[in-house]
Design a protein around this motif. Structure first.
Motif, PDB file in Angstrom:
ATOM      1  N   VAL A  80       0.574  -0.769   0.107  1.00 52.31           N
ATOM      2  CA  VAL A  80      -0.312   0.065   0.124  1.00 52.31           C
ATOM      3  C   VAL A  80       1.050   0.821  -0.263  1.00 52.31           C
ATOM      4  O   VAL A  80       1.733   1.424   0.685  1.00 52.31           O
ATOM      5  N   ALA A  81       0.987   2.256  -1.377  1.00 53.20           N
ATOM      6  CA  ALA A  81       1.474   3.077  -1.442  1.00 53.20           C
ATOM      7  C   ALA A  81       1.393   4.061   0.308  1.00 53.20           C
ATOM      8  O   ALA A  81       2.681   4.638   0.215  1.00 53.20           O
ATOM      9  N   SER A  82       1.099   4.372   1.011  1.00 51.02           N
ATOM     10  CA  SER A  82       1.295   5.260   2.389  1.00 51.02           C
ATOM     11  C   SER A  82       2.323   4.552   2.684  1.00 51.02           C
ATOM     12  O   SER A  82       2.808   5.239   4.319  1.00 51.02           O
ATOM     13  N   PHE A  83       2.744   3.427   2.399  1.00 53.11           N
ATOM     14  CA  PHE A  83       4.032   2.377   3.975  1.00 53.11           C
ATOM     15  C   PHE A  83       5.321   3.360   3.511  1.00 53.11           C
ATOM     16  O   PHE A  83       5.885   3.162   3.891  1.00 53.11           O
ATOM     17  N   GLY A  84       5.049   4.438   1.890  1.00 54.04           N
ATOM     18  CA  GLY A  84       6.516   4.853   1.650  1.00 54.04           C
ATOM     19  C   GLY A  84       6.759   6.214   2.606  1.00 54.04           C
ATOM     20  O   GLY A  84       7.273   5.922   2.855  1.00 54.04           O
ATOM     21  N   ALA A  85       5.397   6.549   3.026  1.00 53.01           N
ATOM     22  CA  ALA A  85       5.864   7.968   4.385  1.00 53.01           C
ATOM     23  C   ALA A  85       5.676   7.148   5.675  1.00 53.01           C
ATOM     24  O   ALA A  85       6.781   7.592   6.044  1.00 53.01           O
ATOM     25  N   ALA A  86       5.344   5.843   5.952  1.00 50.03           N
ATOM     26  CA  ALA A  86       5.983   5.587   7.093  1.00 50.03           C
ATOM     27  C   ALA A  86       7.093   5.128   7.420  1.00 50.03           C
ATOM     28  O   ALA A  86       7.464   5.517   7.945  1.00 50.03           O
ATOM     29  N   ALA A  87       7.775   4.351   6.217  1.00 47.26           N
ATOM     30  CA  ALA A  87       9.275   4.000   5.763  1.00 47.26           C
ATOM     31  C   ALA A  87       9.870   5.485   6.285  1.00 47.26           C
ATOM     32  O   ALA A  87      11.171   5.192   6.988  1.00 47.26           O
ATOM     33  N   VAL A  88      10.005   6.262   5.812  1.00 49.40           N
ATOM     34  CA  VAL A  88      10.751   7.629   6.040  1.00 49.40           C
ATOM     35  C   VAL A  88      10.405   7.677   7.382  1.00 49.40           C
ATOM     36  O   VAL A  88      11.578   8.348   8.095  1.00 49.40           O
ATOM     37  N   LEU A  89       9.635   7.869   8.394  1.00 45.45           N
ATOM     38  CA  LEU A  89       9.273   7.886   9.283  1.00 45.45           C
ATOM     39  C   LEU A  89       9.976   6.983  10.765  1.00 45.45           C
ATOM     40  O   LEU A  89      11.478   7.584  11.092  1.00 45.45           O
ATOM     41  N   GLU A  90       9.650   5.616  10.121  1.00 46.31           N
ATOM     42  CA  GLU A  90      10.421   5.073  11.552  1.00 46.31           C
ATOM     43  C   GLU A  90      11.729   4.370  10.841  1.00 46.31           C
ATOM     44  O   GLU A  90      12.723   4.306  11.550  1.00 46.31           O
ATOM     45  N   LYS A 133      -3.999   9.092  20.833  1.00 46.67           N
ATOM     46  CA  LYS A 133      -2.566   9.187  20.736  1.00 46.67           C
ATOM     47  C   LYS A 133      -1.773   8.325  19.844  1.00 46.67           C
ATOM     48  O   LYS A 133      -0.996   7.937  20.196  1.00 46.67           O
ATOM     49  N   THR A 134      -2.528   8.304  18.953  1.00 45.74           N
ATOM     50  CA  THR A 134      -1.916   7.031  17.612  1.00 45.74           C
ATOM     51  C   THR A 134      -1.881   7.703  16.531  1.00 45.74           C
ATOM     52  O   THR A 134      -1.600   7.215  15.260  1.00 45.74           O
ATOM     53  N   VAL A 135      -1.141   9.121  16.165  1.00 44.12           N
ATOM     54  CA  VAL A 135      -1.672  10.668  14.930  1.00 44.12           C
ATOM     55  C   VAL A 135      -0.230   9.893  13.751  1.00 44.12           C
ATOM     56  O   VAL A 135       0.985   8.922  15.279  1.00 44.12           O
ATOM     57  N   HIS A 136      -0.329   9.333  12.757  1.00 44.09           N
ATOM     58  CA  HIS A 136       0.565   8.675  11.676  1.00 44.09           C
ATOM     59  C   HIS A 136      -0.096   9.689  10.974  1.00 44.09           C
ATOM     60  O   HIS A 136      -0.657   9.128  10.017  1.00 44.09           O
ATOM     61  N   PRO A 137       1.307   9.556  10.192  1.00 48.19           N
ATOM     62  CA  PRO A 137       1.037  11.185   8.770  1.00 48.19           C
ATOM     63  C   PRO A 137       0.234   9.894   7.702  1.00 48.19           C
ATOM     64  O   PRO A 137      -0.641  10.177   7.100  1.00 48.19           O
ATOM     65  N   PRO A 138       0.947   9.089   7.343  1.00 47.69           N
ATOM     66  CA  PRO A 138       0.756   7.808   6.924  1.00 47.69           C
ATOM     67  C   PRO A 138      -0.600   7.354   7.042  1.00 47.69           C
ATOM     68  O   PRO A 138      -1.208   6.611   5.801  1.00 47.69           O
ATOM     69  N   ALA A 139      -0.775   7.508   7.706  1.00 50.13           N
ATOM     70  CA  ALA A 139      -2.357   6.668   8.715  1.00 50.13           C
ATOM     71  C   ALA A 139      -3.242   7.354   7.430  1.00 50.13           C
ATOM     72  O   ALA A 139      -4.531   7.131   7.339  1.00 50.13           O
ATOM     73  N   GLY A 140      -3.707   8.486   6.857  1.00 49.27           N
ATOM     74  CA  GLY A 140      -4.316   9.504   6.724  1.00 49.27           C
ATOM     75  C   GLY A 140      -4.249   9.538   5.574  1.00 49.27           C
ATOM     76  O   GLY A 140      -5.896   9.247   5.132  1.00 49.27           O
ATOM     77  N   ALA A 141      -3.354   8.824   4.481  1.00 48.91           N
ATOM     78  CA  ALA A 141      -3.536   8.254   3.261  1.00 48.91           C
ATOM     79  C   ALA A 141      -3.671   7.158   2.761  1.00 48.91           C
ATOM     80  O   ALA A 141      -4.445   7.433   1.479  1.00 48.91           O
ATOM     81  N   THR A 142      -3.582   6.743   4.014  1.00 49.59           N
ATOM     82  CA  THR A 142      -4.130   5.167   4.437  1.00 49.59           C
ATOM     83  C   THR A 142      -5.980   4.866   4.213  1.00 49.59           C
ATOM     84  O   THR A 142      -6.522   4.444   3.151  1.00 49.59           O
ATOM     85  N   ALA A 143      -6.319   5.818   4.963  1.00 46.74           N
ATOM     86  CA  ALA A 143      -7.990   6.251   5.101  1.00 46.74           C
ATOM     87  C   ALA A 143      -8.420   6.226   4.292  1.00 46.74           C
ATOM     88  O   ALA A 143      -9.746   5.806   2.721  1.00 46.74           O
TER      89      ALA A 143
END
Length: 291
Positions: free
Chosen positions: A86-96, A157-167
């Protein structure tokens, strides 16, 4: 809640959840193993941006490749026509793998944020699909899904910007719409694999995560209430309150020469290596103004 006091419009679910979450078990785990779960006896040394860029490159490459490789070998993923990733994991990878000290990259946000957002996105998409004008209203379902997921992440308290793209993808992307509820296990697996790669690679020369659930101290029992006499208008004398939990150093060495927070009248100085939540900062700033 007082309408005249903006700070009173605050719901802290951790006041209740933290009582149920056990403290980190690092003292009972062999240190070589605990090391790769973010535990440190002493704070890690700072790295230059060249090394950070190197480890971010290695981490993102391995993390994304791991998700794609595993997904391509799961028969049910192929049967449902699921994408490799899923494309949002690209942004998640940058964060993590890059901004690993950010609260947005910690496991609670990286995993639960993605799960909550996928559930909300798919749920809203299913609701709109019941309308005969579902195709015309897809733009509305996407904006509502992203907004609702963000609100839930703030409250939990689970704010994760890539998750907004997931939704958003869950509500408007045709391939995601075809997956339906199957998108949720896809996101759960991807978030788990990304976290596993981050724990291994980020802990070779850096430290990840900074904390697993919260930077606050986790105890099984709330500390005894402290009596205080209130001087504010409209407050009852002897009002009881519970002190806010103190930040947890999670294995950092604590000495008299360690990090110190300076509070003076109108002045608050917090060391760069000490993380404070927004609620803790508000509390310290209010104390500073009352001195």
């Amino acid at each position: 809640m007082s309408l005249s006091d903006p700070l009173s419009w605050n719901i802290d679910i951790d006041r209740f959840l933290n009582l149920l979450i056990p403290p980190p078990p690092w003292r009972w785990i062999p240190y070589p193993i605990a090391h790769f779960f973010g535990y440190r006896k002493t704070p890690p040394k700072a790295l230059g941006n060249v090394l950070i860029a190197f480890w971010a490159f290695i981490g993102i490459f391995c993390g994304v490749s791991l998700i794609e490789g595993v997904s391509s070998h799961i028969p049910s993923f192929r049967d449902h026509g699921a994408p490799l990733i899923v494309a949002s994991f690209g942004a998640a990878a940058v964060l993590e793998f890059c901004a690993i000290e950010s609260p947005l990259a910690q496991p609670r946000c990286a995993v639960l944020g993605q799960i909550f957002s996928s559930i909300i996105g798919v749920g809203i998409a299913k609701l709109f699909a019941m309308s005969p004008r579902a195709e015309d209203l897809r733009w509305l379902s996407g904006s509502l899904a992203c907004a609702a997921a963000t609100a839930v992440m703030i409250m939990t308290k689970t704010v994760h910007p890539p998750a907004g793209a997931t939704a958003l993808l869950a509500a408007v992307d045709k391939s995601a719409l075809a997956l339906g509820w199957f998108l949720i296990p896809i996101m759960m697996l991807g978030a788990g694999l990304m976290l596993a790669a981050a724990l291994i690679l980020n802990n070779i020369q850096r430290r990840f995560p900074v904390y697993w659930w919260t930077p606050e101290e986790l105890t099984k029992r709330r500390r005894p209430d402290v009596e205080r006499t209130s001087s504010g208008a409209g407050e009852a004398e002897g009002k009881r309150f519970t002190p806010s939990p103190t930040p947890s150093l999670e294995g950092q060495s604590v000495t008299e020469d360690g990090p110190q927070i300076l509070i003076r009248r109108g002045l608050l100085q917090v060391p760069e290596d000490v993380y404070l939540s927004s609620e803790e900062k508000q509390l310290l700033e209010s104390l500073s103004n009352r001195l």
